[in-house]
Every structure is written in structure tokens, then in C-alpha cells.
Design a protein around this motif. Structure first.
Motif, PDB file in Angstrom:
ATOM      1  N   GLY A  58      23.243 -12.564   7.483  1.00  0.00           N
ATOM      2  CA  GLY A  58      24.584 -13.050   7.785  1.00  0.00           C
ATOM      3  C   GLY A  58      25.492 -11.938   8.258  1.00  0.00           C
ATOM      4  O   GLY A  58      26.263 -12.102   9.212  1.00  0.00           O
ATOM      5  N   ASP A  59      25.407 -10.760   7.600  1.00  0.00           N
ATOM      6  CA  ASP A  59      26.210  -9.606   8.000  1.00  0.00           C
ATOM      7  C   ASP A  59      25.831  -9.160   9.409  1.00  0.00           C
ATOM      8  O   ASP A  59      26.696  -8.848  10.237  1.00  0.00           O
ATOM      9  N   PHE A  60      24.537  -9.136   9.695  1.00  0.00           N
ATOM     10  CA  PHE A  60      24.038  -8.736  11.016  1.00  0.00           C
ATOM     11  C   PHE A  60      24.513  -9.723  12.083  1.00  0.00           C
ATOM     12  O   PHE A  60      24.980  -9.331  13.158  1.00  0.00           O
ATOM     13  N   ALA A  61      24.388 -11.018  11.791  1.00  0.00           N
ATOM     14  CA  ALA A  61      24.719 -12.048  12.778  1.00  0.00           C
ATOM     15  C   ALA A  61      26.203 -12.061  13.103  1.00  0.00           C
ATOM     16  O   ALA A  61      26.586 -12.326  14.251  1.00  0.00           O
ATOM     17  N   ARG A  62      27.055 -11.783  12.140  1.00  0.00           N
ATOM     18  CA  ARG A  62      28.497 -11.809  12.399  1.00  0.00           C
ATOM     19  C   ARG A  62      28.897 -10.759  13.429  1.00  0.00           C
ATOM     20  O   ARG A  62      29.827 -10.983  14.210  1.00  0.00           O
ATOM     21  N   ARG A  63      28.213  -9.607  13.423  1.00  0.00           N
ATOM     22  CA  ARG A  63      28.525  -8.590  14.419  1.00  0.00           C
ATOM     23  C   ARG A  63      27.782  -8.836  15.735  1.00  0.00           C
ATOM     24  O   ARG A  63      28.317  -8.615  16.815  1.00  0.00           O
ATOM     25  N   PRO A  99       6.188  -7.732   3.134  1.00  0.00           N
ATOM     26  CA  PRO A  99       6.434  -9.035   3.770  1.00  0.00           C
ATOM     27  C   PRO A  99       7.806  -9.104   4.425  1.00  0.00           C
ATOM     28  O   PRO A  99       8.709  -8.339   4.090  1.00  0.00           O
ATOM     29  N   LEU A 100       7.955 -10.050   5.335  1.00  0.00           N
ATOM     30  CA  LEU A 100       9.188 -10.213   6.091  1.00  0.00           C
ATOM     31  C   LEU A 100       9.860 -11.520   5.705  1.00  0.00           C
ATOM     32  O   LEU A 100       9.196 -12.534   5.494  1.00  0.00           O
ATOM     33  N   HIS A 101      11.185 -11.449   5.622  1.00  0.00           N
ATOM     34  CA  HIS A 101      11.961 -12.665   5.359  1.00  0.00           C
ATOM     35  C   HIS A 101      12.392 -13.254   6.698  1.00  0.00           C
ATOM     36  O   HIS A 101      13.126 -12.614   7.460  1.00  0.00           O
ATOM     37  N   ARG A 102      11.918 -14.450   6.993  1.00  0.00           N
ATOM     38  CA  ARG A 102      12.248 -15.122   8.245  1.00  0.00           C
ATOM     39  C   ARG A 102      13.442 -16.037   7.999  1.00  0.00           C
ATOM     40  O   ARG A 102      13.365 -16.954   7.163  1.00  0.00           O
ATOM     41  N   LEU A 148      15.863 -14.413  12.580  1.00  0.00           N
ATOM     42  CA  LEU A 148      15.818 -12.982  12.284  1.00  0.00           C
ATOM     43  C   LEU A 148      14.729 -12.702  11.267  1.00  0.00           C
ATOM     44  O   LEU A 148      14.455 -13.535  10.390  1.00  0.00           O
ATOM     45  N   TYR A 149      14.132 -11.529  11.373  1.00  0.00           N
ATOM     46  CA  TYR A 149      13.129 -11.079  10.407  1.00  0.00           C
ATOM     47  C   TYR A 149      13.682  -9.852   9.695  1.00  0.00           C
ATOM     48  O   TYR A 149      14.034  -8.854  10.340  1.00  0.00           O
ATOM     49  N   VAL A 150      13.776  -9.931   8.369  1.00  0.00           N
ATOM     50  CA  VAL A 150      14.374  -8.870   7.568  1.00  0.00           C
ATOM     51  C   VAL A 150      13.277  -8.155   6.783  1.00  0.00           C
ATOM     52  O   VAL A 150      12.445  -8.791   6.124  1.00  0.00           O
ATOM     53  N   SER A 151      13.287  -6.823   6.853  1.00  0.00           N
ATOM     54  CA  SER A 151      12.303  -6.007   6.151  1.00  0.00           C
ATOM     55  C   SER A 151      12.497  -6.098   4.643  1.00  0.00           C
ATOM     56  O   SER A 151      13.632  -6.022   4.147  1.00  0.00           O
ATOM     57  N   SER A 152      11.393  -6.236   3.920  1.00  0.00           N
ATOM     58  CA  SER A 152      11.483  -6.263   2.456  1.00  0.00           C
ATOM     59  C   SER A 152      11.522  -4.856   1.873  1.00  0.00           C
ATOM     60  O   SER A 152      11.801  -4.700   0.685  1.00  0.00           O
ATOM     61  N   ASP A 204      14.032 -10.253  16.196  1.00  0.00           N
ATOM     62  CA  ASP A 204      14.697 -11.544  16.377  1.00  0.00           C
ATOM     63  C   ASP A 204      13.932 -12.345  17.424  1.00  0.00           C
ATOM     64  O   ASP A 204      13.135 -11.798  18.196  1.00  0.00           O
ATOM     65  N   SER A 205      14.132 -13.628  17.413  1.00  0.00           N
ATOM     66  CA  SER A 205      13.505 -14.503  18.409  1.00  0.00           C
ATOM     67  C   SER A 205      14.412 -15.703  18.621  1.00  0.00           C
ATOM     68  O   SER A 205      15.186 -16.086  17.737  1.00  0.00           O
TER      69      SER A 205
END
Length: 528
Positions: free
Chosen positions: A145-150, A181-184, A195-199, A207-208
Motif C-alpha cells: 500500500g505504501d509503495f502503490a501510493r507513491r 517466498p513472495l507475497h503476491r 505486486l510481489y513483496v520479498s519475505s 510487478d505485473s
């Protein structure tokens, strides 16, 4: 001759299977000219990252490293350890560290420690020295959410966890192994962004978008034989690609050979030089016109796998890096960072001439060297200073050429310069050793970008030159490059598709599903 019939038969039946792959490869190759595999580009990443704010930092890099057990980045150091001694002797705290970056996570400053090799990076908060635990789904949602807002200012987004995965179709790349693992996470926006977030570090690493996911099934997924069910087994996937591309090269060689054998240089009066009719006539024509291209294309595709590791690594040795750094990474040389402002997005610890520097990345993608020891004055890394030391890169060889390049050439260029993988200006130095070694040096960072030998440069033509038509002259004259590549690809499609259909028709004859007399003249190699 007795060997001709086995040659014709082998080409005919192998062609049914392999021509199907050829058609898929040529068609998907055209798609790949305009549709890239999902990735988080450097520009997207820099636009979404917060500016560095280390005003609350209390720990130096060496103190942060002291919270990690030497050589074991999977656990936190025990409280009873003598941290003061480890800071005085950084090697004890560092273990095998490949690099240290400064970054922000949810408003907090952190050090990201990258071990050498493929081990997972770990993050240590600079304000209290706590080790970032494995990032859970709830934290990943906040980060997304923080990433997407910017990144998508003004766009309505609603982050939702889709799944936590080791591997899926868009995260099969080995470059993401350290973050699994990645959080999709889906943003629920109009573009279907995920978005894919590193654990391990909490960074957004991929992103895709819905459209590029759909188009990539016709592009990279097909071209690279990348279905997840196959790609999740990398060794089996590599063997499959090697075998198919190697067999495809053999098929192309046999086809060119047969085409030349069957070509009538002096046909009888009233007879054609091509002893076929119908589909086989067109297969012969397209084979003579595009067979060599099909051969070079599939052969260069095989080279993409670097069989037998014949293309040596292009990275410089540790001793060569020391020519400019002066010493190995020594976190004890760095004080608590004082980055506060809007220009610095990331910073990496490095040395130049044994002096500590931060290699700072700005919002617009430019990089700068900033002294980390409080010193002032111009950066020590300049083109002139690097040129003066260039001969030390290979002390037992003669430096035959050294120059500053302001423009790309065929041996140093980037299709997408904005990604900064090949910055300009750059220094090229050439040596007259047995391998004809070249180095490209970055005067903006004081670092060696790459090392190449004559083998690397020949391989560059055999792979990139033949497979992607990577000629700078042609690339700079788009759409000429597009016209050339698409024209040859369409020829390859015609050659392969006709061969596949003709082969299937002959198979139907041999299986008794079609009358032999109907196709006799098209397939009988004795006619003419």
C-alpha cells in the motif's frame, strides 16, 4: 547413395515435431519484440521508493552487522556477544558480505545486508538494531500500500493478498530466489496490477499488469518454454531447451543439405529446378530462402543457455576490483549515516582509493559518490584518475588502448539506457594479453562495470547478433530493425508451417488415412 534415404526420412519425421516448435518460437519472438516479461523496472522502482531519512538512525553499519552472527545470516547474534570488539574488528561481524545498502521500510531506516553467493539478504533497522523478521502477509500488505501510493499517485488502489508463493508464472526468474517466498498482492486497480513483496527484506521486487500477463502467454512463456510446471525444475528445463534447440539446429542443417541436393542446377528442357510440386515445392523454396536464417536463429537460441559454460563470466576478479576500491568492504570505516532530504533514494557502501563512500542513487536515476567519512571536495573517482590506474588491472600485460566513450558501440550498448545497466560516459581499456581483455569502467562510481575477453565478444555476435539482430546501427534506425526482424521471422514461420503441414499429410498417407496417389508427386524425392 544409401545415406540419402535415411537423411530424407529423418528430416521428414523429426520435422513434424520440431517444425511445430519452430512456428511457436518464431510467432512468440515477434510478440517479444513489443511485450516484455513482467518486471519492476528501475524507473518504476525509483519513482515509488521513499527518500532516505536516517535522522533517527542510531547504529553504524558495523554495529548493525554485529547483530548478525558471523557467516550466518539466518539468525540474530546472541546478546552476550562483545559488540564493541566486533565493531573494532569488522571482519568478525561481517562474515561473507557481498554488499550493504541503505533503504527505508515503512518510514524506518534500515541496512540491507547481502551475503556473498545466493543466500538470502537480511535487513537490520538502523534506529534500534533489530533484525527484520520474516515479512508476514499483514506487513507485506502495508508495504504494498505504501509503495502503490507513491507509484500510482491519484489512482485508487485497494491492496489485497492473493497468495504467498514460492514460485508462480511471473516469479520464476532465478533472480528472485533470494526473496522467496513472495507475497503476491493485487491492487484491485483498473490495470489489474499485482505486486510481489520479498519475505526477506520487505522490498517490492516485481510487478505485473493484466494486459502484459495475458500477452506474455503468447510471448515469453511460449518462447522460453516457461510454463511454471516445467520452469520450477530448472535443471530439467535447461536440458529440455538444450535438446530441442540442438535437435532443431540439426534439422535445419539437414534441411539445407537436402534442399541443395535436390536443387537441379541444369534441369531438363521444360523441367523445373525444383523437383517438387504443391506444398513441398513451397517448402523447398522457403527453405532455400530462409533455411540459413532458421539455422542461425535456433543455433543462437541454443547459445542462450551457454552450453558447457563456453562463454566465461564477465565479472572482474577481486584483485582487479581492489585496483580502484583500495580495500575490501570495511563497515567500520562508516559512521552513522546522516541522509536527510528528498534527493537520495538509495545508498550503497563502497570504497574508492581506500576511502569510504556512499554510492547514492537519486530519484531521476543518476548516481553520485558522497564521502562517508565527513570529508569534502570533489570525488576522487574521475575519468583521469581511473585512466592513470588502468594499467594495474593487468600488470603482466601491455595496455594497448584507453579512451573515454560518450556513445554506445556494438560491444557496449543498452536497448534501454534508462535502466542504467550500461551508463555513459564510460572508459574502455584494452590489453594485449592472450585473451585480448577489455574493461569498461564507470567514472561516475569509480567501479568496474564489466570485463570481457575475445571469447565473450565472439559469443556476443553468435548469440545476440544472430538471435536478436543486436547491431547498434540497425537498432538506432528503428523501425528498420523491426522490418528486418519481422520479415525474416515471417519467412521462418512460412518455412516451418509448410513443413509441418506437409509432414502431417505424409504421415496420414503412411497411416492409411489418406490415399497415396493424391500426394505421390509432392513427396517422392526420386521425381524430377
Amino acid at each position: 547413395m544409401k545415406w540419402k534415404r535415411p537423411l530424407f526420412i529423418a528430416h521428414r519425421w523429426a520435422g513434424i515435431v520440431l517444425c511445430a516448435f519452430f512456428v511457436l518460437w518464431f510467432v512468440s519472438g515477434i510478440f517479444m519484440m513489443y511485450v516484455e516479461f513482467p518486471q519492476l523496472t528501475r524507473g518504476e522502482r525509483l519513482a515509488a521508493l521513499p527518500a532516505l531519512d536516517f535522522s533517527t538512525a542510531r547504529l553504524s553499519p558495523a554495529q548493525a552487522l554485529a547483530t548478525l552472527r558471523a557467516g550466518d545470516f539466518g539468525t540474530v547474534g546472541t546478546p552476550s556477544r562483545n559488540l564493541a570488539n566486533e565493531v573494532a574488528n569488522p571482519a568478525a561481524a561481517v562474515g561473507e558480505v557481498g554488499g550493504i545498502r541503505l533503504a527505508m521500510l515503512l518510514g524506518r531506516p534500515q541496512y540491507i545486508v547481502q551475503p556473498r553467493g545466493s543466500a538470502q539478504p537480511r535487513a537490520v533497522f538502523a534506529d534500534d538494531g533489530r533484525l527484520l523478521p520474516t515479512v508476514d502477509a499483514d506487513t507485506a500488505l502495508k508495504i504494498a500500500g505504501d509503495f502503490a501510493r507513491r507509484a500510482f499517485a491519484g489512482r485508487a488502489v485497494s491492496p489485497q493478498l492473493v497468495e504467498t508463493v514460492q514460485t508462480d508464472q511471473w516469479s520464476v526468474s532465478s533472480g528472485l530466489n533470494a526473496h522467496r517466498p513472495l507475497h503476491r498482492i493485487a491492487l484491485d486497480d483498473a490495470d489489474g496490477t499485482e505486486l510481489y513483496v520479498s519475505s526477506s527484506t520487505g522490498e517490492v521486487v516485481r510487478d505485473s499488469r493484466r494486459q502484459e500477463r495475458l500477452l506474455n502467454y503468447a510471448a515469453a512463456v511460449t518462447h522460453w518454454l516457461y510454463p511454471t510446471v516445467i520452469r520450477r525444475y530448472p535443471e530439467a528445463w535447461a536440458w529440455m531447451v538444450d535438446i530441442l534447440s540442438g535437435a532443431g539446429a540439426a534439422l535445419a542443417v539437414s534441411g539445407i543439405w537436402i534442399g541443395l541436393l535436390r536443387w537441379k542446377r541444369r534441369p531438363k528442357p521444360g523441367k523445373s529446378s525444383i523437383p517438387y510440386r504443391g506444398l513441398m515445392r513451397w517448402h523447398h523454396i522457403t527453405g532455400l530462402a530462409f533455411g540459413l536464417f532458421a539455422l542461425t536463429w535456433v543455433f543462437s537460441g541454443l547459445l542462450s543457455m551457454n552450453p558447457g559454460k563456453i562463454n566465461p563470466p564477465r565479472s572482474p576478479t577481486a584483485a582487479q576490483r581492489l585496483v580502484y576500491s583500495g580495500k575490501a568492504l570495511t563497515p567500520g570505516d562508516f559512521a552513522v549515516p546522516s541522509f536527510v532530504g528528498v534527493d537520495a533514494i538509495e545508498a550503497e557502501l563502497m570504497h574508492y582509493d581506500s576511502r569510504p563512500y556512499y554510492l547514492v542513487t537519486l530519484r531521476d536515476g543518476r548516481t553520485q559518490l558522497r564521502p562517508a567519512d565527513g570529508g569534502a571536495g570533489p570525488p576522487a573517482a574521475t575519468a583521469e584518475a581511473m585512466l592513470m590506474r588502468a594499467a594495474q588491472l593487468m600488470p603482466h600485460a601491455h595496455l594497448s588502448s584507453a579512451r573515454v566513450m560518450e556513445r554506445y558501440d556494438d560491444y557496449y550498448f543498452a536497448r534501454h539506457p534508462e535502466n542504467a545497466s550500461k551508463p555513459l560516459p564510460v572508459i574502455r581499456v584494452e590489453f594485449d594479453d592472450a585473451e585480448h581483455t577489455w574493461f569498461h569502467l564507470n567514472p561516475a562510481s569509480g567501479q568496474i562495470i564489466e570485463r570481457s575477453t575475445r571469447v565473450n565478444r565472439v559469443y556476443r555476435w553468435l548469440y545476440n547478433g544472430l538471435h536478436s539482430f543486436d547491431l547498434l546501427w540497425l537498432w538506432e534506425r528503428r523501425p528498420l530493425w523491426d522490418i528486418v526482424v519481422i520479415t525474416f521471422s515471417l519467412g521462418g514461420i512460412a518455412l516451418s508451417l509448410i513443413g509441418f503441414v506437409a509432414g502431417v499429410k505424409r504421415l496420414r498417407i503412411d497411416l492409411g488415412l489418406a490415399p497415396r496417389s493424391r500426394y505421390r508427386h509432392s513427396f517422392d524425392p526420386r521425381r524430377g
